[in-house]
Design an enzyme around this catalytic site. Structure first.
Site, PDB file in Angstrom:
ATOM      1  N   GLU A  36       8.242  -5.625   9.551  1.00  0.00           N
ATOM      2  CA  GLU A  36       7.157  -4.670   9.828  1.00  0.00           C
ATOM      3  C   GLU A  36       7.665  -3.469  10.631  1.00  0.00           C
ATOM      4  O   GLU A  36       7.231  -2.350  10.420  1.00  0.00           O
ATOM      5  CB  GLU A  36       5.993  -5.358  10.554  1.00  0.00           C
ATOM      6  CG  GLU A  36       5.156  -6.248   9.657  1.00  0.00           C
ATOM      7  CD  GLU A  36       4.515  -5.509   8.483  1.00  0.00           C
ATOM      8  OE1 GLU A  36       4.280  -4.290   8.592  1.00  0.00           O
ATOM      9  OE2 GLU A  36       4.276  -6.140   7.446  1.00  0.00           O
ATOM     10  N   ASP A  67      -2.415   0.029   6.211  1.00  0.00           N
ATOM     11  CA  ASP A  67      -1.286   0.970   6.101  1.00  0.00           C
ATOM     12  C   ASP A  67      -1.643   2.017   5.048  1.00  0.00           C
ATOM     13  O   ASP A  67      -2.781   2.060   4.561  1.00  0.00           O
ATOM     14  CB  ASP A  67       0.013   0.227   5.776  1.00  0.00           C
ATOM     15  CG  ASP A  67       0.019  -0.371   4.382  1.00  0.00           C
ATOM     16  OD1 ASP A  67      -0.994  -0.237   3.653  1.00  0.00           O
ATOM     17  OD2 ASP A  67       1.040  -0.973   3.994  1.00  0.00           O
ATOM     18  N   CYS A 106      -5.890  -3.693 -13.107  1.00  0.00           N
ATOM     19  CA  CYS A 106      -6.326  -3.940 -11.726  1.00  0.00           C
ATOM     20  C   CYS A 106      -7.396  -5.027 -11.657  1.00  0.00           C
ATOM     21  O   CYS A 106      -8.425  -4.935 -12.334  1.00  0.00           O
ATOM     22  CB  CYS A 106      -6.852  -2.643 -11.114  1.00  0.00           C
ATOM     23  SG  CYS A 106      -7.423  -2.875  -9.427  1.00  0.00           S
ATOM     24  N   TYR A 108      -1.354  -1.115  14.185  1.00  0.00           N
ATOM     25  CA  TYR A 108      -1.129  -1.545  12.800  1.00  0.00           C
ATOM     26  C   TYR A 108      -0.166  -2.742  12.773  1.00  0.00           C
ATOM     27  O   TYR A 108      -0.432  -3.759  12.135  1.00  0.00           O
ATOM     28  CB  TYR A 108      -0.571  -0.406  11.923  1.00  0.00           C
ATOM     29  CG  TYR A 108       0.032  -0.995  10.676  1.00  0.00           C
ATOM     30  CD1 TYR A 108      -0.783  -1.437   9.654  1.00  0.00           C
ATOM     31  CD2 TYR A 108       1.414  -1.216  10.573  1.00  0.00           C
ATOM     32  CE1 TYR A 108      -0.248  -2.080   8.540  1.00  0.00           C
ATOM     33  CE2 TYR A 108       1.952  -1.859   9.473  1.00  0.00           C
ATOM     34  CZ  TYR A 108       1.110  -2.287   8.454  1.00  0.00           C
ATOM     35  OH  TYR A 108       1.640  -2.937   7.377  1.00  0.00           O
ATOM     36  N   TRP A 148      11.415 -11.237   3.371  1.00  0.00           N
ATOM     37  CA  TRP A 148      10.774 -11.717   4.599  1.00  0.00           C
ATOM     38  C   TRP A 148       9.484 -12.500   4.307  1.00  0.00           C
ATOM     39  O   TRP A 148       8.771 -12.886   5.205  1.00  0.00           O
ATOM     40  CB  TRP A 148      10.448 -10.527   5.514  1.00  0.00           C
ATOM     41  CG  TRP A 148       9.737  -9.417   4.812  1.00  0.00           C
ATOM     42  CD1 TRP A 148       8.381  -9.283   4.629  1.00  0.00           C
ATOM     43  CD2 TRP A 148      10.336  -8.284   4.183  1.00  0.00           C
ATOM     44  NE1 TRP A 148       8.121  -8.139   3.926  1.00  0.00           N
ATOM     45  CE2 TRP A 148       9.301  -7.495   3.645  1.00  0.00           C
ATOM     46  CE3 TRP A 148      11.661  -7.844   4.034  1.00  0.00           C
ATOM     47  CZ2 TRP A 148       9.525  -6.303   2.953  1.00  0.00           C
ATOM     48  CZ3 TRP A 148      11.882  -6.656   3.347  1.00  0.00           C
ATOM     49  CH2 TRP A 148      10.835  -5.899   2.819  1.00  0.00           C
ATOM     50  N   GLN A 202       7.043   3.753   8.046  1.00  0.00           N
ATOM     51  CA  GLN A 202       7.464   5.023   7.424  1.00  0.00           C
ATOM     52  C   GLN A 202       8.727   4.887   6.575  1.00  0.00           C
ATOM     53  O   GLN A 202       9.491   5.836   6.423  1.00  0.00           O
ATOM     54  CB  GLN A 202       7.662   6.103   8.492  1.00  0.00           C
ATOM     55  CG  GLN A 202       6.329   6.493   9.110  1.00  0.00           C
ATOM     56  CD  GLN A 202       6.485   7.151  10.444  1.00  0.00           C
ATOM     57  OE1 GLN A 202       7.076   6.579  11.351  1.00  0.00           O
ATOM     58  NE2 GLN A 202       5.980   8.348  10.570  1.00  0.00           N
ATOM     59  N   LEU A 209      18.601   4.129   8.338  1.00  0.00           N
ATOM     60  CA  LEU A 209      17.203   3.746   8.133  1.00  0.00           C
ATOM     61  C   LEU A 209      16.238   4.775   8.733  1.00  0.00           C
ATOM     62  O   LEU A 209      15.062   4.822   8.373  1.00  0.00           O
ATOM     63  CB  LEU A 209      16.966   2.360   8.758  1.00  0.00           C
ATOM     64  CG  LEU A 209      15.862   1.476   8.210  1.00  0.00           C
ATOM     65  CD1 LEU A 209      15.906   1.360   6.690  1.00  0.00           C
ATOM     66  CD2 LEU A 209      15.945   0.082   8.821  1.00  0.00           C
ATOM     67  N   CYS A 255      -5.289   1.295 -13.688  1.00  0.00           N
ATOM     68  CA  CYS A 255      -6.604   0.660 -13.476  1.00  0.00           C
ATOM     69  C   CYS A 255      -6.881  -0.438 -14.497  1.00  0.00           C
ATOM     70  O   CYS A 255      -7.607  -1.386 -14.203  1.00  0.00           O
ATOM     71  CB  CYS A 255      -7.702   1.716 -13.510  1.00  0.00           C
ATOM     72  SG  CYS A 255      -7.498   2.964 -12.225  1.00  0.00           S
TER      73      CYS A 255
END
Ligand code: SF4
Length: 357
Positions: free
Chosen positions: A49, A150, A212, A132, A31, A54, A92, A209
């Site tokens: 979205e 989120d 990152c 959201y 998407w 969830q 789903l 990390c």
């Protein structure tokens, strides 16, 4: 006193560093457009979205493709048969989303000329779109500055600022910090870059990390304990509810019902059951009198707020028998096309594997 006081330099650097990283490392998702390739179709962003609420990216991918191929825009989805959409959604989970999906497509087709509103306020007026989702669509599809938080973003932000208040009380503080680091331009790319960072490098356990781009600005890294964030309040144990599902067979067909629109798995095709829900056990009463045989297998299924432990009772009827209740007969051989929710697919597998038919 505010809990988060990000310095301007730090907040500006975070956006610049993260966007530069995203330009090279953005995930390819069905998407999405690549950075620099323009804004993606709002219909695809909206659909993804809603599906991602969830639910993991890996689970959503095939459903997103299936839906956009079959119903390529709001008008097509608005005109779809509700039962077909519910069946296509099967597996789903969180089925209220599918019902709202149809309502939203119809509201967009009828009230907005087939085009999504471009602002958070406009999006919030539509079924199934909460704060959201409105922020995510406004940022990603329309390049509006919106603060998108989120669970992945929540984790990254609470680590960047070493927010020590436990969730959920920390949510407003995390949002305030996310707002402070959201740039005025490329807010959609920034939101997706934060999601990608949380889904990959800044993982729940053992964040990478060393890879990152934000390491030099991360307070939790500086403290040497990123995994300690976000701090979570102690969880309550999930209750277990008990119920029974009924397998009624007649000459190679099984009896299915359509669940009431309101309530658990509302509007979905399913086997008859004894009325269990998130608050109470089923009453153990079969839907009609017959010679029921209880299987030894118990099907366990995890819902968000409870565990369901389901017994299974089976019976076989004569060729002209019809149970009361207005259900339908479905060929057992093509039960995978019935769009049963995962719970009842588990029940069907248990029956078919038992040999008790
Ligand atoms: Fe997450 Fe580590 Fe990056 Fe901090 S440095 S944001 S903890 S991956």
């Amino acid at each position: 006193m505010p809990h988060v006081q990000p310095a301007d330099q730090k907040t500006g650097d975070i956006a610049a560093l993260l966007l530069a990283h995203y330009d090279v490392h953005a995930r390819d998702l069905p998407w999405r457009n690549r950075p620099g390739e323009g804004l993606p179709a709002p219909y695809h962003v909206w659909l993804s979205e809603i599906m991602l609420q969830q639910t993991t990216v890996a689970a959503v991918g095939p459903y997103s493709r299936k839906f956009t191929e079959r119903w390529p825009d709001f008008s097509a989805l608005a005109a779809a048969d509700e039962a077909d959409v519910m069946a296509a959604w099967a597996g789903l989970g969180y089925y209220a989303r599918a019902r709202n999906l149809i309502k939203c497509a119809r509201a967009v087709a009828v009230g907005h000329g087939g085009q999504l509103p471009a602002t958070e306020a406009g999006l919030l007026t539509l079924p199934g779109i909460g704060p959201y989702t409105a922020a995510a669509i406004a940022a990603i599809a329309f390049d509006q500055r919106a603060v998108v938080v989120d669970a992945n973003v929540e984790r990254v932000v609470s680590r960047l600022f070493a927010i020590s208040i436990p969730l959920p009380a920390a949510k407003p503080i995390i949002r305030e910090a996310a707002d402070a680091i959201t740039p005025g331009i490329r807010a959609g790319d920034f939101a997706q870059a934060m999601m990608d960072l949380g889904a990959g490098i800044c993982s729940v356990k053992a964040p990478s990390c060393m890879l990152c781009p934000l390491q030099s600005h991360c307070d939790a890294f500086g403290l040497g304990n990123p995994e300690a964030y976000p701090v979570k309040a102690a969880k309550k144990a999930k209750p277990t509810r008990r119920g029974t599902a009924y397998w009624v067979e007649r000459e190679g067909e099984v009896y299915l019902v359509t669940r009431q629109d309101k309530g658990m798995l509302g509007g979905m095709r399913s086997l008859p059951d004894d009325g269990w829900n998130s608050r109470t056990n089923g009453d153990g009463k079969a839907p009609f009198t017959a010679s029921w045989q209880h299987l030894d297998n118990i099907v366990q299924h995890e819902f968000t707020h409870f565990t369901l432990s389901l017994r299974i009772a089976v019976t076989a009827l004569g060729s002209d028998a019809n149970p009361p209740g207005g259900g339908m007969w479905w060929p057992v051989k093509s039960l995978d096309k019935a769009g049963l929710p995962t719970l009842f697919t588990k029940v069907a597998k248990a029956v078919l594997a038992s040999g008790e038919r």
